[in-house]
Write an enzyme that holds these catalytic residues in place. Structure first.
Site, PDB file in Angstrom:
ATOM      1  N   SER A   1      -5.464   7.250  -4.237  1.00 49.99           N
ATOM      2  CA  SER A   1      -4.852   6.675  -5.438  1.00 49.99           C
ATOM      3  C   SER A   1      -3.336   6.856  -5.491  1.00 49.99           C
ATOM      4  O   SER A   1      -2.651   6.049  -6.103  1.00 49.99           O
ATOM      5  CB  SER A   1      -5.497   7.259  -6.685  1.00 49.99           C
ATOM      6  OG  SER A   1      -5.370   8.662  -6.703  1.00 49.99           O
TER       7      SER A   1
ATOM      8  N   HIS B   1      -9.881   1.959  -6.365  1.00 49.78           N
ATOM      9  CA  HIS B   1      -8.792   1.021  -6.063  1.00 49.78           C
ATOM     10  C   HIS B   1      -9.167  -0.047  -5.037  1.00 49.78           C
ATOM     11  O   HIS B   1      -8.321  -0.860  -4.664  1.00 49.78           O
ATOM     12  CB  HIS B   1      -7.559   1.798  -5.594  1.00 49.78           C
ATOM     13  CG  HIS B   1      -7.105   2.801  -6.598  1.00 49.78           C
ATOM     14  ND1 HIS B   1      -6.330   2.460  -7.688  1.00 49.78           N
ATOM     15  CD2 HIS B   1      -7.369   4.120  -6.721  1.00 49.78           C
ATOM     16  CE1 HIS B   1      -6.121   3.547  -8.425  1.00 49.78           C
ATOM     17  NE2 HIS B   1      -6.744   4.555  -7.858  1.00 49.78           N
TER      18      HIS B   1
ATOM     19  N   LYS C   1      -9.820  -0.905 -13.715  1.00 50.04           N
ATOM     20  CA  LYS C   1      -8.676  -1.224 -12.858  1.00 50.04           C
ATOM     21  C   LYS C   1      -8.729  -2.707 -12.491  1.00 50.04           C
ATOM     22  O   LYS C   1      -8.467  -3.538 -13.349  1.00 50.04           O
ATOM     23  CB  LYS C   1      -8.655  -0.253 -11.682  1.00 50.04           C
ATOM     24  CG  LYS C   1      -8.257   1.142 -12.206  1.00 50.04           C
ATOM     25  CD  LYS C   1      -8.362   2.285 -11.247  1.00 50.04           C
ATOM     26  CE  LYS C   1      -7.930   3.559 -11.972  1.00 50.04           C
ATOM     27  NZ  LYS C   1      -8.352   4.788 -11.298  1.00 50.04           N
TER      28      LYS C   1
HETATM   29  C1  LIG Z   1      -8.657   6.066 -11.907  1.00 45.12           C
HETATM   30  C2  LIG Z   1      -9.498   6.838 -10.960  1.00 45.12           C
HETATM   31  C3  LIG Z   1     -10.660   7.481 -11.377  1.00 45.12           C
HETATM   32  C4  LIG Z   1     -11.028   7.605 -12.829  1.00 45.12           C
HETATM   33  O1  LIG Z   1     -11.504   6.412 -13.344  1.00 45.12           O
HETATM   34  P1  LIG Z   1     -11.384   6.151 -14.917  1.00 45.12           P
HETATM   35  O2  LIG Z   1     -12.347   5.057 -15.181  1.00 45.12           O
HETATM   36  O3  LIG Z   1      -9.969   5.804 -15.176  1.00 45.12           O
HETATM   37  O4  LIG Z   1     -11.794   7.443 -15.581  1.00 45.12           O
HETATM   38  C5  LIG Z   1     -11.476   8.076 -10.429  1.00 45.12           C
HETATM   39  N1  LIG Z   1     -11.118   8.055  -9.123  1.00 45.12           N
HETATM   40  C6  LIG Z   1      -9.991   7.479  -8.694  1.00 45.12           C
HETATM   41  C7  LIG Z   1      -9.662   7.494  -7.239  1.00 45.12           C
HETATM   42  C8  LIG Z   1      -9.137   6.860  -9.605  1.00 45.12           C
HETATM   43  O5  LIG Z   1      -7.999   6.313  -9.187  1.00 45.12           O
END
Ligand SMILES: *Cc1c(COP(=O)(O)O)cnc(C)c1O
Length: 384
Positions: A178, A206, A237
Site C-alpha cells: 500500500s 489495491h 478503494k
Molecule cells: C486500506 C487497506 C486496508 C483496510 O481496508 P479498509 O476497508 O479501509 O478498512 C487493508 N489492507 C490494505 C493493504 C489496505 O491498503
C-alpha cells in the site's frame, strides 16, 4: 490528570515532523476538490477508477435506501443479513473465481477477523515486513507465533517455514504494497505454501478492480488459483463505496461466520451499500477503458519524473511513491505542492520505515493527462 503527559507526547511528535492532522473536504471525492474553501488538484485518494461519486452508484444507493432503508439494524447472524448482501457475496465469489465469499464492514476488520479465526497459539503466521497495519494488528490479535520476513525475501521465508514443525501455517501479504506500490511475488508464495503445507492470505486492497482481466484482481493478474489461497479485498478503494470481503473455500467461509469476532460482533453494513456495490461491480467488469486510461497516466507520470533528483519507487500500479527520505523534507515538499494547489500526502514513519518518508502519489482514472502534467511541472519547479 495525565493530560499534560498526552500533550507532551503530541508536542514531541510535532517536533519530529510526525504530527498527524486532518483536512476537511467540502466536495465529493474526485481529483478536483475543495478543501477548507480552496481548490486543489488531488493525488491522494484510492478511488482508482473514479467511482466514488459516479452517477450510477449514487442512483443505486438512492434506490437501495428506498427499498431497504438506511440501517441494517443488527449483526449478520442476528437479523441483519439482507438479500443484497447475499447477492453481492455470490457475485463477488464468482468474480474472483472462488467457491464462496463473505462481506465485512471494513478491510481492517476483515484482516483482524480472518487471522484470529484461523489461527491460535499453536499456529504460526508469516508476514512480509511491509504489510499493511491491519495485517500486522491481525497477527498480534491472533496470538499465533509470528515470523516476519524481509520484504519479498522468499529465501528467508522458506527458512522460517522449514523451522516450523507443528500447527497451522498462514502466510499473510499485501498483494500490492500500500505504501510502495510494488507487487508481492504471489506465484512464489503459493509454491512455498504447497511445499510447506501452508495457507496464503492475499490482501488485494489495491489490486481489486484495477489488476487482471476485467479488474478481477491480483490472482487473475498472476493467473493463480488454489484452495490454499484466502483472498480478501476492500470495497472502499477502486470499488468506490465501502466495506470489504473474503473469498475462499466454503469451509473457510463457514469458519469465519462462526469464529471471526469482527464479523460476529458488529452490525451489518447497510444493505443499500450492497446495492451500490452490485452496480459498482458491473462498472468494474466493464471498465477496460478506465483501466487503460489509468495505465496511460502511470506511464506519463513515470516518464515525466524520470529526470528528477528524487526517484519514484519501482511500481507499475496506481500507487507511485516519490522517495524523499527525510520527514521534514517530505512535509516541506508536500507543503510546496499545496501552495501550488496540488495535494499529495506525505507519508512518514511509523506508516513507512524510518528514513523512507515519501510523497505517496496515487493516480485515478478520473485524472486527465493535463492533471498529471501539472503535477510533473510543479515537482520540477520544487526540485530547483
Ligand atoms: C486500506 C487497506 C486496508 C483496510 O481496508 P479498509 O476497508 O479501509 O478498512 C487493508 N489492507 C490494505 C493493504 C489496505 O491498503
Amino acid at each position: 490528570m495525565p493530560f499534560t503527559q498526552l500533550q507532551t507526547e503530541l508536542d514531541e511528535r510535532a517536533a519530529l515532523g510526525l504530527l498527524r492532522t486532518r483536512r476537511t473536504l467540502d466536495t465529493p471525492q474526485s481529483p478536483h476538490i475543495i478543501v477548507d474553501g480552496k481548490s486543489y488538484l488531488a493525488f491522494c485518494s484510492n478511488d482508482y477508477l473514479g467511482l466514488a461519486h459516479h452517477p450510477q452508484l449514487i442512483t443505486a444507493l438512492q434506490n437501495g435506501a428506498q427499498q431497504w432503508g438506511v440501517g441494517a439494524g443488527a449483526a449478520h447472524l442476528v437479523s441483519g443479513h439482507f438479500a443484497p448482501h447475499h447477492q453481492l457475496e455470490m457475485q463477488l465469489a464468482e468474480f474472483v473465481s472462488k467457491p464462496a465469499a463473505l462481506l465485512f464492514s471494513t478491510g481492517y476488520m476483515t484482516n483482524l477477523g480472518v487471522v484470529q479465526a484461523l489461527l491460535g497459539k499453536a499456529d504460526t503466521v508469516y508476514a512480509d515486513k511491509l504489510n499493511h497495519a491491519s495485517l500486522n494488528d491481525a497477527m498480534l490479535l491472533s496470538r499465533a507465533q509470528i515470523k516476519r520476513y524481509r520484504h519479498g525475501d522468499m529465501a528467508q521465508l522458506a527458512e522460517q517455514l522449514a523451522q516450523t514443525q507443528t500447527g497451522r501455517k498462514l502466510i499473510i501479504t499485501d498483494a500490492v504494497f500500500s505504501m510502495d506500490g510494488d507487487l508481492a511475488p504471489l506465484p512464489e508464495l503459493l509454491a512455498l505454501c504447497e511445499q510447506f503445507d501452508a495457507w496464503l492470505l492475499v490482501d488485494d486492497a489495491h489490486g481489486f478492480g484495477v489488476l487482471g482481466e476485467q479488474g478481477r484482481g491480483s490472482l487473475a493478474h498472476f493467473n493463480l488459483s488454489s484452495p490454499r489461497i484466502i483472498y480478501m479485498a476492500t470495497l472502499g478503494k477502486a470499488a468506490g463505496v465501502s466495506g470489504a470481503f473474503v473469498a475462499a473455500e466454503q469451509v473457510v467461509i463457514d469458519t469465519l461466520i462462526n469464529q471471526a469476532r469482527s464479523y460476529v460482533y458488529t452490525t451489518a453494513t447497510p444493505p443499500a451499500l450492497s446495492v451500490a456495490l452490485l452496480a459498482s461491480l458491473q462498472l468494474i467488469k466493464n471498465g477496460d477503458d478506465r483501466r487503460a486510461h489509468l495505465q496511460k497516466l502511470i506511464t506519463q507520470l513515470r516518464d515525466g519524473l524520470a529526470d528528477l533528483a528524487w526517484s519514484l519507487m519501482p511500481s507499475d500500479t496506481a500507487i507511485q511513491p516519490l522517495l524523499i527520505g527525510d520527514n521534514h523534507q517530505a512535509l516541506k515538499l508536500s507543503e510546496g505542492l499545496r501552495e501550488r494547489g496540488i495535494w499529495v500526502a506525505a507519508i512518514r514513519p511509523p506508516t513507512v520505515p524510518q528514513g523512507t518518508a515519501r510523497l505517496r502519489i496515487t493516480l485515478s482514472e478520473a485524472h486527465s493527462e493535463a492533471d498529471v502534467q501539472q503535477l510533473i511541472g510543479a515537482l520540477h519547479e520544487l526540485a530547483c
